[in-house]
Design a protein around this motif. Sequence first.
Motif, short mmCIF file in Angstrom:
data_model
loop_
_atom_site.label_atom_id
_atom_site.label_comp_id
_atom_site.label_asym_id
_atom_site.label_seq_id
_atom_site.Cartn_x
_atom_site.Cartn_y
_atom_site.Cartn_z
N LEU A 14 25.54 -61.47 -6.90
CA LEU A 14 26.39 -61.67 -5.73
C LEU A 14 27.42 -62.77 -5.96
O LEU A 14 28.59 -62.62 -5.59
N VAL A 15 27.01 -63.85 -6.58
CA VAL A 15 27.94 -64.94 -6.90
C VAL A 15 29.01 -64.44 -7.87
O VAL A 15 30.21 -64.67 -7.67
N ILE A 16 28.58 -63.75 -8.91
CA ILE A 16 29.52 -63.26 -9.92
C ILE A 16 30.50 -62.26 -9.31
O ILE A 16 31.70 -62.33 -9.56
N ALA A 17 30.01 -61.35 -8.49
CA ALA A 17 30.89 -60.35 -7.86
C ALA A 17 31.93 -61.02 -6.96
O ALA A 17 33.10 -60.63 -6.95
N SER A 18 31.52 -62.04 -6.24
CA SER A 18 32.47 -62.77 -5.37
C SER A 18 33.54 -63.45 -6.20
O SER A 18 34.73 -63.41 -5.85
N THR A 46 29.93 -56.65 -13.90
CA THR A 46 28.77 -56.12 -14.61
C THR A 46 28.77 -56.49 -16.09
O THR A 46 27.96 -55.97 -16.84
N ASN A 47 29.69 -57.37 -16.49
CA ASN A 47 29.73 -57.82 -17.87
C ASN A 47 28.45 -58.61 -18.15
O ASN A 47 28.19 -59.63 -17.52
N CYS A 48 27.66 -58.13 -19.07
CA CYS A 48 26.37 -58.77 -19.31
C CYS A 48 26.51 -60.17 -19.89
O CYS A 48 25.56 -60.95 -19.83
N VAL A 49 27.67 -60.53 -20.42
CA VAL A 49 27.87 -61.91 -20.88
C VAL A 49 27.78 -62.86 -19.69
O VAL A 49 27.11 -63.89 -19.75
N VAL A 50 28.42 -62.51 -18.59
CA VAL A 50 28.46 -63.39 -17.43
C VAL A 50 27.06 -63.60 -16.87
O VAL A 50 26.62 -64.75 -16.68
N LEU A 51 26.34 -62.53 -16.64
CA LEU A 51 24.98 -62.65 -16.13
C LEU A 51 24.06 -63.28 -17.16
O LEU A 51 23.21 -64.12 -16.83
N GLY A 52 24.22 -62.92 -18.42
CA GLY A 52 23.38 -63.48 -19.48
C GLY A 52 23.52 -64.98 -19.60
O GLY A 52 22.53 -65.70 -19.74
N VAL A 53 24.74 -65.48 -19.52
CA VAL A 53 24.96 -66.92 -19.61
C VAL A 53 24.29 -67.64 -18.44
O VAL A 53 23.60 -68.64 -18.64
#
Length: 192
Positions: free
Chosen positions: A80-84, A113-120
């Motif tokens: 949710l944070v990343i999408a915002s 949905t870039n897994c780098v962003v969530l992965g980090v």
Amino acid sequence: MLESIFTILISTILVNNYVFAQFLGICPFLGVSSKTETALGMGIAVTFVVVLASAITWLIQIFVLDKFGLEYLQTIAFILVIASLVQFVEMFIKKSSPSLYQAMGVYLPLITTNCVVLGVTVLNVQNGYNLIETIFSGFGASVGFTLALVLIAALREKLMLANVPKALQGVPIALISAGLMAIAFSGFGGLV
């Protein structure tokens, strides 16, 4: 503290590069890397999102999820944070640089949905970093991602002028090049 930050930066940019060592973010790596300008623009957008997302998700993890025993909501909260943040970046780029917005096309909203962003963001929490280390980890990961994008984009621009066999033109030669770059980046393994 300064030594720790330096180690985090070298590790995330070169040694444990999210594209070449951990194989995250391959979709935008291949999709946006046909032109250097587009790759650099995507790298800057991802840097902004990752650094802010790292800081915000760390705060949410420490002051909300951990405090109230809601750790199981980590992935949902982080997405949710990343999408915002991606929505904010998309609106900003659309207003400030319409040509870059057009060049990035569908890949800009896909930063969500870039897994780098969530992965980090997840790895920052798992590694037990404090807020400053989290911010530098996010910055280093973003610089490493941008470096990977720009390097492959520059190589792909050169390959457009090369005499590549028909069966290898386009994505196949890009994948071969990416594999060779990953091998080259593995040489940084002894730095940290």
